[in-house]
Each structure stands twice: as structure tokens, then as C-alpha cells.
Motif scaffolding. Sequence first.
Motif, PDB file in Angstrom:
ATOM      1  N   LEU A   1       0.840  -1.204   0.000  1.00 47.48           N
ATOM      2  CA  LEU A   1       0.000   0.000   0.000  1.00 47.48           C
ATOM      3  C   LEU A   1       0.873   1.251   0.000  1.00 47.48           C
ATOM      4  CD1 LEU A   1      -2.750  -1.095   2.589  1.00 47.48           C
ATOM      5  CD2 LEU A   1      -2.708  -1.456   0.115  1.00 47.48           C
ATOM      6  N   ASN A   2       1.965   1.196  -0.752  1.00 46.17           N
ATOM      7  CA  ASN A   2       2.883   2.329  -0.850  1.00 46.17           C
ATOM      8  C   ASN A   2       3.190   2.610  -2.328  1.00 46.17           C
ATOM      9  OD1 ASN A   2       4.569   0.202  -1.504  1.00 46.17           O
ATOM     10  ND2 ASN A   2       6.127   0.662   0.016  1.00 46.17           N
ATOM     11  N   PRO A   3       3.814   3.751  -2.646  1.00 45.04           N
ATOM     12  CA  PRO A   3       4.063   4.094  -4.052  1.00 45.04           C
ATOM     13  C   PRO A   3       4.904   3.075  -4.797  1.00 45.04           C
ATOM     14  CG  PRO A   3       4.259   6.041  -2.675  1.00 45.04           C
ATOM     15  CD  PRO A   3       4.128   4.870  -1.736  1.00 45.04           C
ATOM     16  N   ARG A   4       5.841   2.429  -4.115  1.00 44.39           N
ATOM     17  CA  ARG A   4       6.679   1.438  -4.794  1.00 44.39           C
ATOM     18  C   ARG A   4       5.821   0.269  -5.295  1.00 44.39           C
ATOM     19  NH1 ARG A   4      11.949   0.295  -5.382  1.00 44.39           N
ATOM     20  NH2 ARG A   4      12.394  -1.860  -5.928  1.00 44.39           N
ATOM     21  N   ALA A   5       4.964  -0.252  -4.446  1.00 39.37           N
ATOM     22  CA  ALA A   5       4.082  -1.343  -4.858  1.00 39.37           C
ATOM     23  C   ALA A   5       3.082  -0.871  -5.906  1.00 39.37           C
ATOM     24  CB  ALA A   5       3.344  -1.904  -3.646  1.00 39.37           C
ATOM     25  N   TRP A   6       2.648   0.372  -5.806  1.00 38.91           N
ATOM     26  CA  TRP A   6       1.646   0.933  -6.706  1.00 38.91           C
ATOM     27  C   TRP A   6       2.158   1.043  -8.140  1.00 38.91           C
ATOM     28  CZ3 TRP A   6      -3.303   1.568  -5.368  1.00 38.91           C
ATOM     29  CH2 TRP A   6      -4.134   2.367  -6.141  1.00 38.91           C
ATOM     30  N   GLY A   7       3.478   1.334  -8.322  1.00 33.23           N
ATOM     31  CA  GLY A   7       3.932   1.613  -9.668  1.00 33.23           C
ATOM     32  C   GLY A   7       5.187   0.925 -10.141  1.00 33.23           C
ATOM     33  N   LEU A   8       5.933   0.227  -9.248  1.00 35.78           N
ATOM     34  CA  LEU A   8       7.230  -0.320  -9.647  1.00 35.78           C
ATOM     35  C   LEU A   8       7.292  -1.844  -9.603  1.00 35.78           C
ATOM     36  CD1 LEU A   8       9.618   2.254  -7.881  1.00 35.78           C
ATOM     37  CD2 LEU A   8       8.843   2.231 -10.262  1.00 35.78           C
ATOM     38  N   ASP A   9       7.015  -2.433  -8.459  1.00 39.48           N
ATOM     39  CA  ASP A   9       7.141  -3.885  -8.306  1.00 39.48           C
ATOM     40  C   ASP A   9       5.991  -4.618  -9.000  1.00 39.48           C
ATOM     41  OD1 ASP A   9       9.328  -3.331  -6.697  1.00 39.48           O
ATOM     42  OD2 ASP A   9       8.198  -3.521  -4.826  1.00 39.48           O
ATOM     43  N   ILE A  10       6.226  -5.897  -9.315  1.00 40.46           N
ATOM     44  CA  ILE A  10       5.113  -6.734  -9.764  1.00 40.46           C
ATOM     45  C   ILE A  10       4.513  -7.397  -8.536  1.00 40.46           C
ATOM     46  CG2 ILE A  10       6.627  -8.729 -10.321  1.00 40.46           C
ATOM     47  CD1 ILE A  10       4.564  -9.397 -12.546  1.00 40.46           C
ATOM     48  N   GLU A  11       3.199  -7.264  -8.383  1.00 42.63           N
ATOM     49  CA  GLU A  11       2.503  -7.706  -7.177  1.00 42.63           C
ATOM     50  C   GLU A  11       1.345  -8.623  -7.550  1.00 42.63           C
ATOM     51  OE1 GLU A  11       3.436  -6.691  -4.159  1.00 42.63           O
ATOM     52  OE2 GLU A  11       4.560  -4.836  -4.480  1.00 42.63           O
ATOM     53  N   ASN A  12       0.902  -9.406  -6.585  1.00 48.07           N
ATOM     54  CA  ASN A  12      -0.352 -10.128  -6.757  1.00 48.07           C
ATOM     55  C   ASN A  12      -1.136 -10.087  -5.458  1.00 48.07           C
ATOM     56  OD1 ASN A  12       0.926 -12.004  -5.114  1.00 48.07           O
ATOM     57  ND2 ASN A  12       0.902 -13.675  -6.609  1.00 48.07           N
ATOM     58  N   GLY A  13      -2.336 -10.598  -5.506  1.00 47.90           N
ATOM     59  CA  GLY A  13      -3.166 -10.645  -4.311  1.00 47.90           C
ATOM     60  C   GLY A  13      -4.304 -11.613  -4.526  1.00 47.90           C
ATOM     61  N   ILE A  14      -4.854 -12.108  -3.444  1.00 48.48           N
ATOM     62  CA  ILE A  14      -6.044 -12.950  -3.547  1.00 48.48           C
ATOM     63  C   ILE A  14      -7.158 -12.304  -2.721  1.00 48.48           C
ATOM     64  CG2 ILE A  14      -4.893 -15.109  -4.109  1.00 48.48           C
ATOM     65  CD1 ILE A  14      -5.025 -15.923  -1.237  1.00 48.48           C
ATOM     66  N   LEU A  15      -8.311 -12.212  -3.350  1.00 51.08           N
ATOM     67  CA  LEU A  15      -9.474 -11.593  -2.726  1.00 51.08           C
ATOM     68  C   LEU A  15     -10.436 -12.681  -2.283  1.00 51.08           C
ATOM     69  CD1 LEU A  15     -10.852  -8.788  -2.181  1.00 51.08           C
ATOM     70  CD2 LEU A  15     -12.207  -9.272  -4.245  1.00 51.08           C
ATOM     71  N   ILE A  16     -10.747 -12.676  -1.009  1.00 45.59           N
ATOM     72  CA  ILE A  16     -11.709 -13.635  -0.447  1.00 45.59           C
ATOM     73  C   ILE A  16     -12.995 -12.893  -0.144  1.00 45.59           C
ATOM     74  CG2 ILE A  16     -12.217 -15.245   1.425  1.00 45.59           C
ATOM     75  CD1 ILE A  16      -9.206 -15.652   1.756  1.00 45.59           C
ATOM     76  N   GLU A  17     -14.071 -13.310  -0.783  1.00 44.62           N
ATOM     77  CA  GLU A  17     -15.395 -12.759  -0.479  1.00 44.62           C
ATOM     78  C   GLU A  17     -16.130 -13.744   0.428  1.00 44.62           C
ATOM     79  OE1 GLU A  17     -17.286 -10.012  -3.721  1.00 44.62           O
ATOM     80  OE2 GLU A  17     -16.726 -11.912  -4.640  1.00 44.62           O
TER      81      GLU A  17
END
Length: 441
Positions: A365-381
Motif C-alpha cells: 500500500l505504498n508508491p513502490r508497490a503501486w507503480g514499480l514492483d510486480i505484485e499479486n493478491g487474492i481476494l476472499i469474499e
Amino acid sequence: MAFWQDTPGFALAADNIRILTDAKQYHDELITLIRQAKQRIYITALYLQNDEAGREILSALHDASLANPSLDINVLVDFHRAQRGLIGEEKSEGNAKLYCDALEVSNSNVKVFGVPVKAKELFGVLHLKGFVIDDTLLYSGASLNNVYLHHEDKYRLDRYFVINQSRLADSFSQFIEQYLLSSEAVARLDKRPLPKFADIKLAQKKLMRDLKKAKYTFAGADCSNALNVRAFLGFGRRTNKLNRLIKSLFDTTEQELVLYTPYFNFPAPLLRSLRRLLRQGQQVTIVVGDKTANDFYICPTQPFSKIGALPYLYETILRKFLKSQHRFIKSGHLKVYLWKEGNNSFHLKGICKDNHTHLLSGHNLNPRAWGLDIENGILIEDPHKQILGDIEREKQAILANCRLLKGPEDVETLDDYPLPVKKLLGQAKRVKVDFIIKRFI
């Protein structure tokens, strides 16, 4: 309907998910899963360190391969990070030396690859999370070394979810095969001579273009109104679905938003959304590590390094936020907790929206993650709140080592900092490079 619901998720039963609450459990679970693996192991991590815990994990992988030669084992780490020593150390082969030496000794079928997300580590790294072991996904923001695996008396706390869902595991495996292992830029790091970036430069540019269009498949997804899970990818500032998801979670919160982040430095779009939520009367809870629980923190009694100023910079950003939002702290709509437990560190990240929608991610949740690194996530509903009890138990275990901040006066100011930190931050502010620095941290 939220944009992420355009495609159904993978159905889950409540007992398909287990939430671990400490680093030793993470270590034990990973070792057990590796030893029990029958078909496949895919590990993506920022790094697998050449230390006691890292060597234990790599040895377990080689042992599993020797015991079952048909077992498909692929380890993917950041290309640049794997080929350098720790910050401040002399030039070396880095962690790649461990990978090469281990393969020479074992001669197993374990393969270790380096993923060059950017031309230089400063501008972005492999920050994908999730270990696929047969039909199980062990999802955590933690990498693989002594402190993440609580090898001795010190640990770095993260979040740890064990999800048994074969189609979700397939989706992660297919992504790795289709976009990473198929790329000529993704080279073996366990065989000498080690690859040089110049040799893969053109292939790396193609990899970057491909990753900006990449996504996880939803083959077999069939659930939209009960407990389910989806995977999202984020890379680059444009067409970044993970960023879009995070922003949407902020903006669609109706009652309470709970945030975990190790580095207090929200990107501008998220900061605007937070302020809007507070003005609208929603509850916002933020859990962040104390500066002494930051993985860059250096004790004042130790030799100073410029990287050690980062935790103090994060604290100045936090103090400014507390000051600007003080009225919401007084009204009880904003709660900010600082985590600290001994000399251990804090690396949690994730979002809980209205007690029924949960994002697990390596995204800080920072600028580096927002625009530089490759990230993933899993959303649980979880519309019927079947796993809320476990989510709440995890939260209470975290808050047990937190203090609730009453305002900006509860954190230190620049005047309280060690002299080298004070001078460095003061210089950065005077020449106005602090704005640039914040975009990379």
C-alpha cells in the motif's frame, strides 16, 4: 456490482482455509507441505536467503525431489536480489552461490530461476507471493530466511493463509508457466556461469511488456454469492488490476476498513480515498509497525547507514497524517495502532472491508508497490461471514502487541531522532528530494 465480480470466483468451504498466526507455524506448515508433496511445488518469493532457514527450505526441496524424481519443483526469485550480497557487504554471487552449490551436491530435479522484473532492482522487483504445493496455496507476504521463518530468537511477523483449492492452485501454476518460465529472460540461477543482465536485456524488455498484459485465469470459477476466492495481478501504473481492486475496496467501504501495512506511505489515490471515507463517517483502522519494528531499522548503538533513515522517514509521514486527521481520531472514526514486540519486526499487509471482503497481498500500500514492483493478491469474499471468527482471531493476536495512538504527540519528532538521521532527513527536505524518495519506498 463491483468490477471484480464480472467473473465468478473459485468456490470455497470454510474448512478450506486455515489462518496461521505466527512465523513458527508458517515454517512448520511449509516444511510439512514440502515433505508431503506428490506432484508439484511452485515457489515465488523475493528471495530465498543463504542462511540457516533458507538452506533448510532448499534442502527440504532437494530431498523431496530425490525421494520423488517426478515431482515438479520450480523456485522463482528476483534476478537481481539473488545475485548480490546483503546491503553493505562485499560483492559476491549472493544467494545464487547457495543454489549452485546445493544442486551440484544433490543433483536433483529442483530448478531455481531468476525473474528480472526491471533492469535495476531500485526500479522494481519480483514481489509475487504464494507457494503452490499440490492443490494447496500457502499465501503470505513473507520471504524465506531466518527472520521470516523464526529460526532463532527473532522473527518478522506476516500474515499466513493456507488455502486448499485445486483450481486456484492451477491458476497460480498456469500463470508461472505461461508468463515466467516460458520467457527467455527468466534464467536458471543454480547453474554456473550465472547469467548476466546484458545477456537477457532484450528478452527482459519483452517480459515487461507481456507482464503488463498478464492475468490469472479463472477457468472453472463458478461462485459469486458464497465464500469464494479470486487472484489478481498488478504491474505498472496503467491497467493495473490489483491497484484498481485496492482502490475499489477503499471506495466501496460502507462501515469499516481495516488496513495492515509495514510502511506508512500511502499512494496519493489511496490517501484521498481514506480522507473521503473519514469525512463520510466510516470507520478506518490502520495497523502499522513501530519504527523500531521496521525491517530497515538500525539500533542507534550500531554503525549508521543511510538505509536506516527510512523507518524515521515513514514515521514523519505518519505523524503528518495523524496531525491532519486528528479530529477523526478524537471522534473515534480513525484508529491507528503501532505494533511492537521486543526486537522483532512487522511485515503485515492486507485489507478487510466491512468484515466480509478480505485482500491478502504482498502489496505494501505504498508508491513502490503501486507503480514499480510486480505484485499479486487474492481476494476472499465471505458474504455470510463464515471465516470472520478466524479473521478476528488473527486481528486480536496482532493487536495484542499494539498501542493505540491518541494523536501526533504519541510519536517522536525530528528533534527526537539520532543526529545522523536528523541531519540526513533535514538535508533531504531542504533540497526537496524527500518527495522523490517517497516514490521509491
